[in-house]
Design a protein around this motif. Sequence first.
Motif, short mmCIF file in Angstrom:
data_model
loop_
_atom_site.label_atom_id
_atom_site.label_comp_id
_atom_site.label_asym_id
_atom_site.label_seq_id
_atom_site.Cartn_x
_atom_site.Cartn_y
_atom_site.Cartn_z
N ASN A 306 0.84 -1.21 0.00
CA ASN A 306 0.00 0.00 0.00
C ASN A 306 0.87 1.25 0.00
O ASN A 306 0.59 2.21 -0.73
CB ASN A 306 -0.89 0.05 1.26
N GLY A 337 -1.50 10.46 2.51
CA GLY A 337 -2.10 10.51 3.84
C GLY A 337 -3.58 10.17 3.79
O GLY A 337 -4.17 10.05 2.71
N TYR A 351 -13.40 -1.59 1.92
CA TYR A 351 -13.45 -0.13 1.97
C TYR A 351 -12.23 0.48 1.28
O TYR A 351 -11.10 0.11 1.55
CB TYR A 351 -13.53 0.38 3.42
N GLN A 352 -12.48 1.45 0.41
CA GLN A 352 -11.40 2.18 -0.25
C GLN A 352 -11.75 3.66 -0.22
O GLN A 352 -12.89 4.03 -0.49
CB GLN A 352 -11.25 1.71 -1.70
N GLY A 363 -6.57 -2.68 -6.60
CA GLY A 363 -6.78 -3.13 -5.21
C GLY A 363 -8.19 -3.61 -4.99
O GLY A 363 -9.10 -3.32 -5.76
N LEU A 366 -9.23 -5.18 0.53
CA LEU A 366 -9.21 -6.27 1.50
C LEU A 366 -7.89 -6.37 2.26
O LEU A 366 -7.78 -7.09 3.25
CB LEU A 366 -9.49 -7.60 0.80
N GLY A 367 -6.87 -5.65 1.77
CA GLY A 367 -5.53 -5.76 2.37
C GLY A 367 -5.51 -5.40 3.84
O GLY A 367 -4.98 -6.16 4.68
N PRO A 369 -8.18 -5.02 6.10
CA PRO A 369 -8.94 -5.90 7.00
C PRO A 369 -8.26 -7.25 7.22
O PRO A 369 -8.29 -7.78 8.34
CB PRO A 369 -10.29 -6.06 6.30
N SER A 392 1.68 8.58 5.86
CA SER A 392 1.05 7.70 6.86
C SER A 392 2.12 6.83 7.50
O SER A 392 3.13 6.51 6.87
CB SER A 392 0.06 6.74 6.19
N PHE A 394 1.92 3.17 9.46
CA PHE A 394 1.15 2.04 9.99
C PHE A 394 2.05 1.30 10.98
O PHE A 394 3.24 1.10 10.71
CB PHE A 394 0.72 1.10 8.86
P1 ADP Z 1 -6.61 -1.65 -1.27
O1 ADP Z 1 -5.19 -1.19 -1.10
O2 ADP Z 1 -6.70 -2.95 -1.98
O3 ADP Z 1 -7.49 -0.61 -1.85
P2 ADP Z 1 -6.63 -1.84 1.63
O4 ADP Z 1 -7.61 -2.54 2.51
O5 ADP Z 1 -5.23 -2.31 1.69
O6 ADP Z 1 -7.23 -1.95 0.17
O7 ADP Z 1 -6.69 -0.31 1.95
C1 ADP Z 1 -7.95 0.35 2.07
C2 ADP Z 1 -7.84 1.80 1.68
O8 ADP Z 1 -7.06 2.52 2.66
C3 ADP Z 1 -7.10 2.04 0.38
O9 ADP Z 1 -7.94 1.87 -0.74
C4 ADP Z 1 -6.65 3.48 0.56
O10 ADP Z 1 -7.72 4.33 0.25
C5 ADP Z 1 -6.35 3.57 2.06
N1 ADP Z 1 -4.90 3.35 2.32
C6 ADP Z 1 -4.32 2.23 2.78
N2 ADP Z 1 -2.99 2.41 2.95
C7 ADP Z 1 -2.71 3.68 2.60
C8 ADP Z 1 -1.52 4.48 2.54
N3 ADP Z 1 -0.33 4.00 2.90
N4 ADP Z 1 -1.63 5.77 2.12
C9 ADP Z 1 -2.83 6.28 1.76
N5 ADP Z 1 -4.01 5.57 1.78
C10 ADP Z 1 -3.94 4.29 2.20
#
Ligand code: ADP
Length: 404
Positions: A306, A337, A351-352, A363, A366-367, A369, A392, A394
Motif C-alpha cells: 500500500n 495521507g 473499503y477504499q 486493489g 481487503l488488504g 482488513p 502515513s 502504519f
Molecule cells: P486496497 O489497497 O486494496 O485498496 P486496503 O484494505 O489495503 O485496500 O486499503 C484500504 C484503503 O485505505 C485504500 O484503498 C486506501 O484508500 C487507504 N490506504 C491504505 N494504505 C494507505 C496508505 N499508505 N496511504 C494512503 N491511503 C492508504
Amino acid sequence: MSDIRVLKSAGDQGKSISEDANKHIENSETLFCRAIENAGGVPFQLIFGQRMGEGYFTKMGAGIKQLSGVAPEEFTEQLFQSMIEEVVPLSDDIPADLLEARKKLISGELKSYKAEILLRAPGGEKRWILDSSLPLRDESRGKVVGEFGILFDINERKQILGNLEKARMQAEESDRLKAAFLRNLPHEIRTPLNTIVGFSTLISEQENDPQRQQEFIEIITRNADYLLEIMTDVVEVSDIEAGAVKVSKDEINLNQLLERIWNRFIIKASGKNISLSYVAPAEDDQVNIITDRFKLSQILNNLVGNAVKFTREGKVEFGYSIKGDMIEFYVADTGPGISSEYHERIFSNFYQVENGSTRRYEGTGLGLPISKAYVELLGGEIWFTSQPGEGSVFYFTLPYEVVD
Ligand code: ADP
C-alpha cells in the motif's frame, strides 16, 4: 392532586377512615414523590420566571444529583438551561426550541411536554434524560405559572440504541461495499486475464527481439501476480469470516523476511522514484522468532504494498523495534495521507477511500482488513497515524517469542 382516593378495607365498608387515622398517614404528595423516586424518576416542580432561566424549582427530587451532578438545593433553572446540549421532542407538536415550547405551555396550546434532553454536567460528563412534564396552573388566576413532572435517566437506553444504530449502519455499508466489489470483480479479473492472454500470443511473434520479449514477460508476470493477489485476498477474507483460519508456528528470521519484502518491492518503488529502505536494528541471532510465516509476510506485503502503491514519490521505510516482550513494526510513507474521517473505516472489508470512477489504484479493499485480522490472531494490535498531505505510518505489534 384533588382526586387522590384512600381505599377502604372490606371491614370498613360504609365507614370513612377517621380524620385521626388520616393524620398519621404521610402527606399524599410526599407519598407520590417517594413512589416516583423509587421507580427511578426525579420529580420536580418549576415556577416560571419573567424570562427563561429566571424561574425557580419549588420541588426537586434527590436523584437530580445523579442525573446532573448537582445537588437538588443548588439546582436552578438557569443552571439547567446552561447544561442543555440537545433537545429531541417526542411528538411533532412539541417545538425543539425551549422558549417556543414554554410559550405553548403557557398559552394552553401544549397539554404536555415530552422530550429527550442531552445534558452536559458541570464536570463535562454528558447524559441523556427524559423530561416528561405538564403545565402547572394557578387555579385562582386560571393561568399556567409553571410546570411539574418527572425526569428520567435514559442514558443507558440511548447508548444501547445508538450502538444498535451504528451496527445497523455498518452492516448496511458492509453489504453495499460487498455488492460493489462483486459487481466489479469480473472487471478486476478480466483486465489482467486479457492482458496475460494478449501478451502471451504476441510474445511468439517477437522471436527476433529479445528485449521486447523480456518486456512482455514482465507484463505477463505482473498481471499474473495481481490476479493471484485478488484470488488470495478473496479466499483469505472468506476464511477469516468463516472463522476457518488456523495459526501455525514457524521459525523465521525477521531480518531475512524484511530483506525479502524489500526485494519484492524495490523494482516497483524505483520505477516510481520512491526510495525504499528497511531498518532491522537487531542482530540476526536475536530475531529468530516463532510466528506464522505466511501471515506475517502477508501483513508486511499488504502494508508495504500500500505504501508503495499510494505514494507518488518520496520515501517508504519499514522496520521494527523490540519493546519488552513485543516487537513493534512500522511502515512509513510520504504518500497522500488519510483524512481522519476515514480512519475508522479503512479496516472494513472492501473499503477504499477512493472508489468508483475516481479510483486510480488497483486493489480490492481487503488488504487492511486481512492484515488486522491476522495481527489480532497472532496476538498483536494494528493502528496508524496519518494526516492528508503528510504521509502515513502504519504500526503493528506481535509477541516477541524467540526460538530456543
Ligand atoms: P486496497 O489497497 O486494496 O485498496 P486496503 O484494505 O489495503 O485496500 O486499503 C484500504 C484503503 O485505505 C485504500 O484503498 C486506501 O484508500 C487507504 N490506504 C491504505 N494504505 C494507505 C496508505 N499508505 N496511504 C494512503 N491511503 C492508504
